[in-house]
Design a protein around this motif. Structure first.
Motif, PDB file in Angstrom:
ATOM      1  N   VAL A 196       0.836  -1.197   0.000  1.00 63.85           N
ATOM      2  CA  VAL A 196       0.000   0.000   0.000  1.00 63.85           C
ATOM      3  C   VAL A 196       0.881   1.262   0.000  1.00 63.85           C
ATOM      4  N   ALA A 197       1.999   1.224   0.705  1.00 59.87           N
ATOM      5  CA  ALA A 197       2.913   2.371   0.709  1.00 59.87           C
ATOM      6  C   ALA A 197       3.474   2.624  -0.693  1.00 59.87           C
ATOM      7  N   HIS A 198       3.799   1.560  -1.415  1.00 58.82           N
ATOM      8  CA  HIS A 198       4.285   1.731  -2.793  1.00 58.82           C
ATOM      9  C   HIS A 198       3.183   2.287  -3.686  1.00 58.82           C
ATOM     10  N   LEU A 199       1.953   1.832  -3.478  1.00 62.08           N
ATOM     11  CA  LEU A 199       0.824   2.380  -4.232  1.00 62.08           C
ATOM     12  C   LEU A 199       0.644   3.863  -3.891  1.00 62.08           C
ATOM     13  N   SER A 200       0.773   4.217  -2.624  1.00 59.00           N
ATOM     14  CA  SER A 200       0.670   5.609  -2.204  1.00 59.00           C
ATOM     15  C   SER A 200       1.718   6.466  -2.909  1.00 59.00           C
ATOM     16  N   HIS A 201       2.931   5.934  -3.030  1.00 55.50           N
ATOM     17  CA  HIS A 201       3.982   6.672  -3.744  1.00 55.50           C
ATOM     18  C   HIS A 201       3.561   6.919  -5.190  1.00 55.50           C
ATOM     19  N   MET A 202       3.049   5.886  -5.837  1.00 53.30           N
ATOM     20  CA  MET A 202       2.656   6.043  -7.237  1.00 53.30           C
ATOM     21  C   MET A 202       1.555   7.099  -7.367  1.00 53.30           C
ATOM     22  N   LEU A 203       0.556   7.044  -6.479  1.00 57.66           N
ATOM     23  CA  LEU A 203      -0.552   8.001  -6.554  1.00 57.66           C
ATOM     24  C   LEU A 203      -0.129   9.390  -6.124  1.00 57.66           C
ATOM     25  N   GLY A 204       0.763   9.485  -5.160  1.00 60.39           N
ATOM     26  CA  GLY A 204       1.164  10.783  -4.639  1.00 60.39           C
ATOM     27  C   GLY A 204       2.233  11.481  -5.438  1.00 60.39           C
ATOM     28  N   MET A 205       2.935  10.723  -6.280  1.00 62.96           N
ATOM     29  CA  MET A 205       4.047  11.323  -7.010  1.00 62.96           C
ATOM     30  C   MET A 205       3.880  11.255  -8.530  1.00 62.96           C
ATOM     31  N   LYS A 206       3.076  10.332  -9.013  1.00 63.14           N
ATOM     32  CA  LYS A 206       3.011  10.124 -10.463  1.00 63.14           C
ATOM     33  C   LYS A 206       1.602  10.359 -11.015  1.00 63.14           C
ATOM     34  N   ILE A 207       0.635   9.571 -10.596  1.00 62.69           N
ATOM     35  CA  ILE A 207      -0.727   9.638 -11.146  1.00 62.69           C
ATOM     36  C   ILE A 207      -1.687   9.719  -9.967  1.00 62.69           C
ATOM     37  N   PRO A 208      -2.409  10.732  -9.703  1.00 65.13           N
ATOM     38  CA  PRO A 208      -2.532  11.945 -10.506  1.00 65.13           C
ATOM     39  C   PRO A 208      -1.422  12.946 -10.272  1.00 65.13           C
ATOM     40  N   GLY A 209      -0.549  12.698  -9.315  1.00 69.78           N
ATOM     41  CA  GLY A 209       0.600  13.579  -9.130  1.00 69.78           C
ATOM     42  C   GLY A 209       0.611  14.255  -7.779  1.00 69.78           C
ATOM     43  N   THR A 210       1.586  15.127  -7.604  1.00 72.58           N
ATOM     44  CA  THR A 210       1.864  15.716  -6.292  1.00 72.58           C
ATOM     45  C   THR A 210       0.790  16.673  -5.800  1.00 72.58           C
ATOM     46  N   SER A 211      -0.150  17.059  -6.644  1.00 76.46           N
ATOM     47  CA  SER A 211      -1.210  17.971  -6.212  1.00 76.46           C
ATOM     48  C   SER A 211      -2.521  17.252  -5.924  1.00 76.46           C
ATOM     49  N   GLY A 212      -2.563  15.957  -6.185  1.00 67.27           N
ATOM     50  CA  GLY A 212      -3.788  15.200  -5.951  1.00 67.27           C
ATOM     51  C   GLY A 212      -3.937  14.789  -4.494  1.00 67.27           C
ATOM     52  N   THR A 213      -5.163  14.499  -4.103  1.00 65.25           N
ATOM     53  CA  THR A 213      -5.475  14.015  -2.767  1.00 65.25           C
ATOM     54  C   THR A 213      -6.305  12.748  -2.906  1.00 65.25           C
ATOM     55  N   SER A 214      -5.821  11.651  -2.359  1.00 65.55           N
ATOM     56  CA  SER A 214      -6.597  10.411  -2.406  1.00 65.55           C
ATOM     57  C   SER A 214      -7.835  10.547  -1.543  1.00 65.55           C
ATOM     58  N   ILE A 215      -8.974  10.067  -2.066  1.00 69.67           N
ATOM     59  CA  ILE A 215     -10.209  10.105  -1.279  1.00 69.67           C
ATOM     60  C   ILE A 215     -10.811   8.716  -1.079  1.00 69.67           C
ATOM     61  N   ALA A 216     -10.383   7.744  -1.865  1.00 69.04           N
ATOM     62  CA  ALA A 216     -10.912   6.384  -1.677  1.00 69.04           C
ATOM     63  C   ALA A 216      -9.954   5.376  -2.293  1.00 69.04           C
ATOM     64  N   TRP A 217      -9.773   4.278  -1.582  1.00 68.53           N
ATOM     65  CA  TRP A 217      -8.988   3.154  -2.086  1.00 68.53           C
ATOM     66  C   TRP A 217      -9.760   1.887  -1.768  1.00 68.53           C
ATOM     67  N   SER A 218      -9.640   0.923  -2.639  1.00 70.14           N
ATOM     68  CA  SER A 218     -10.153  -0.417  -2.374  1.00 70.14           C
ATOM     69  C   SER A 218      -9.067  -1.380  -2.834  1.00 70.14           C
ATOM     70  N   ILE A 219      -8.721  -2.344  -1.999  1.00 69.35           N
ATOM     71  CA  ILE A 219      -7.676  -3.298  -2.365  1.00 69.35           C
ATOM     72  C   ILE A 219      -8.091  -4.692  -1.922  1.00 69.35           C
ATOM     73  N   LYS A 220      -7.818  -5.642  -2.786  1.00 66.02           N
ATOM     74  CA  LYS A 220      -8.066  -7.047  -2.472  1.00 66.02           C
ATOM     75  C   LYS A 220      -6.766  -7.807  -2.719  1.00 66.02           C
ATOM     76  N   PHE A 221      -6.345  -8.575  -1.722  1.00 62.73           N
ATOM     77  CA  PHE A 221      -5.139  -9.382  -1.848  1.00 62.73           C
ATOM     78  C   PHE A 221      -5.531 -10.769  -2.355  1.00 62.73           C
ATOM     79  N   HIS A 222      -4.845 -11.222  -3.402  1.00 61.39           N
ATOM     80  CA  HIS A 222      -5.170 -12.500  -4.034  1.00 61.39           C
ATOM     81  C   HIS A 222      -4.161 -13.592  -3.697  1.00 61.39           C
ATOM     82  N   GLU A 223      -2.884 -13.255  -3.762  1.00 59.68           N
ATOM     83  CA  GLU A 223      -1.801 -14.217  -3.554  1.00 59.68           C
ATOM     84  C   GLU A 223      -0.741 -13.569  -2.672  1.00 59.68           C
ATOM     85  N   ALA A 224       0.035 -14.404  -2.030  1.00 57.39           N
ATOM     86  CA  ALA A 224       1.113 -13.900  -1.173  1.00 57.39           C
ATOM     87  C   ALA A 224       2.269 -13.370  -2.018  1.00 57.39           C
ATOM     88  N   LEU A 225       2.884 -12.308  -1.522  1.00 56.88           N
ATOM     89  CA  LEU A 225       4.137 -11.824  -2.080  1.00 56.88           C
ATOM     90  C   LEU A 225       5.204 -12.142  -1.043  1.00 56.88           C
TER      91      LEU A 225
END
Length: 123
Positions: free
Chosen positions: A43-72
Protein backbone atom coordinates in the motif's frame (compact mmCIF):
# COMPACT_ATOMS: atom_id res chain seq x y z
CA UNK A 1 11.09 -5.80 -4.33
CA UNK A 2 10.60 -5.91 -0.58
CA UNK A 3 13.74 -6.90 1.30
CA UNK A 4 14.38 -7.98 4.88
CA UNK A 5 15.41 -4.50 5.99
CA UNK A 6 12.12 -3.04 4.76
CA UNK A 7 10.20 -5.80 6.53
CA UNK A 8 12.00 -5.04 9.81
CA UNK A 9 11.41 -1.29 9.37
CA UNK A 10 7.70 -1.80 8.75
CA UNK A 11 7.42 -4.22 11.66
CA UNK A 12 8.89 -1.57 13.96
CA UNK A 13 6.90 1.37 12.59
CA UNK A 14 3.58 -0.49 12.47
CA UNK A 15 4.28 -2.48 15.64
CA UNK A 16 3.03 -5.50 13.68
CA UNK A 17 4.63 -8.77 14.77
CA UNK A 18 2.04 -11.06 13.18
CA UNK A 19 3.63 -14.50 12.85
CA UNK A 20 2.66 -14.78 9.17
CA UNK A 21 5.16 -11.96 8.50
CA UNK A 22 7.84 -12.81 11.04
CA UNK A 23 7.97 -16.57 11.67
CA UNK A 24 8.98 -18.80 8.76
CA UNK A 25 7.91 -22.04 10.48
CA UNK A 26 4.50 -20.59 11.29
CA UNK A 27 4.00 -19.27 7.73
CA UNK A 28 4.96 -22.67 6.32
CA UNK A 29 2.53 -24.39 8.69
CA UNK A 30 -0.20 -22.20 7.17
CA UNK A 31 0.68 -23.31 3.63
CA UNK A 32 3.00 -20.49 2.57
CA UNK A 33 6.49 -21.06 1.19
CA UNK A 34 7.96 -18.47 3.59
CA UNK A 35 6.92 -15.37 5.54
CA UNK A 36 4.79 -13.09 3.42
CA UNK A 37 5.44 -9.43 2.77
CA UNK A 38 3.34 -6.93 4.69
CA UNK A 39 0.37 -5.68 2.67
CA UNK A 40 1.02 -2.28 4.24
CA UNK A 41 4.32 -2.06 2.38
CA UNK A 42 2.51 -2.71 -0.90
CA UNK A 43 0.00 0.00 0.00
CA UNK A 44 2.91 2.37 0.71
CA UNK A 45 4.29 1.73 -2.79
CA UNK A 46 0.82 2.38 -4.23
CA UNK A 47 0.67 5.61 -2.20
CA UNK A 48 3.98 6.67 -3.74
CA UNK A 49 2.66 6.04 -7.24
CA UNK A 50 -0.55 8.00 -6.55
CA UNK A 51 1.16 10.78 -4.64
CA UNK A 52 4.05 11.32 -7.01
CA UNK A 53 3.01 10.12 -10.46
CA UNK A 54 -0.73 9.64 -11.15
CA UNK A 55 -2.53 11.94 -10.51
CA UNK A 56 0.60 13.58 -9.13
CA UNK A 57 1.86 15.72 -6.29
CA UNK A 58 -1.21 17.97 -6.21
CA UNK A 59 -3.79 15.20 -5.95
CA UNK A 60 -5.47 14.02 -2.77
CA UNK A 61 -6.60 10.41 -2.41
CA UNK A 62 -10.21 10.11 -1.28
CA UNK A 63 -10.91 6.38 -1.68
CA UNK A 64 -8.99 3.15 -2.09
CA UNK A 65 -10.15 -0.42 -2.37
CA UNK A 66 -7.68 -3.30 -2.36
CA UNK A 67 -8.07 -7.05 -2.47
CA UNK A 68 -5.14 -9.38 -1.85
CA UNK A 69 -5.17 -12.50 -4.03
CA UNK A 70 -1.80 -14.22 -3.55
CA UNK A 71 1.11 -13.90 -1.17
CA UNK A 72 4.14 -11.82 -2.08
CA UNK A 73 7.33 -13.17 -0.56
CA UNK A 74 10.31 -11.18 0.64
CA UNK A 75 12.75 -10.74 -2.25
CA UNK A 76 10.13 -11.43 -4.93
CA UNK A 77 9.93 -8.84 -7.73
CA UNK A 78 6.55 -7.14 -8.11
CA UNK A 79 5.19 -4.27 -10.14
CA UNK A 80 2.15 -2.02 -9.85
CA UNK A 81 0.15 -1.63 -13.05
CA UNK A 82 -2.19 1.36 -12.79
CA UNK A 83 -4.73 2.48 -15.39
CA UNK A 84 -6.67 5.75 -15.19
CA UNK A 85 -10.30 4.84 -15.93
CA UNK A 86 -12.09 8.17 -15.46
CA UNK A 87 -11.24 11.87 -15.27
CA UNK A 88 -13.84 14.54 -14.53
CA UNK A 89 -12.78 17.96 -15.75
CA UNK A 90 -15.81 19.40 -13.90
CA UNK A 91 -14.99 18.01 -10.43
CA UNK A 92 -11.29 17.11 -10.61
CA UNK A 93 -12.01 13.47 -9.74
CA UNK A 94 -9.54 10.95 -11.15
CA UNK A 95 -10.36 7.25 -10.85
CA UNK A 96 -8.02 4.37 -11.57
CA UNK A 97 -7.77 0.64 -11.26
CA UNK A 98 -4.59 -1.19 -10.40
CA UNK A 99 -3.09 -4.59 -10.01
CA UNK A 100 0.10 -5.69 -8.33
CA UNK A 101 1.84 -8.45 -10.25
CA UNK A 102 4.75 -10.74 -9.39
CA UNK A 103 5.49 -12.24 -12.78
CA UNK A 104 2.26 -13.93 -13.87
CA UNK A 105 0.94 -14.04 -10.29
CA UNK A 106 -1.63 -11.38 -9.36
CA UNK A 107 -0.82 -10.36 -5.80
CA UNK A 108 -3.51 -7.69 -5.39
CA UNK A 109 -5.98 -5.54 -7.28
CA UNK A 110 -8.23 -2.62 -6.58
CA UNK A 111 -9.39 0.87 -7.36
CA UNK A 112 -8.44 4.39 -6.34
CA UNK A 113 -10.12 7.76 -6.43
CA UNK A 114 -8.37 11.11 -6.10
CA UNK A 115 -9.19 14.78 -6.44
CA UNK A 116 -6.88 17.00 -8.48
CA UNK A 117 -7.05 20.82 -8.61
CA UNK A 118 -9.18 21.74 -11.63
CA UNK A 119 -6.49 23.97 -13.15
CA UNK A 120 -4.18 20.93 -13.34
CA UNK A 121 -6.52 18.77 -15.41
CA UNK A 122 -7.45 21.33 -18.02
CA UNK A 123 -10.84 22.37 -16.66
Amino acid sequence: MIDGATMRWFQEVAEDTSKIHCDRAYAQSRGYADVIAYGGILVAHLSHMLGMKIPGTSGTSIAWSIKFHEALYVGEQAEIVLEVTYVSAATGVVEAKFKIMAGQKQVASGTTQSIVPLDEIGA
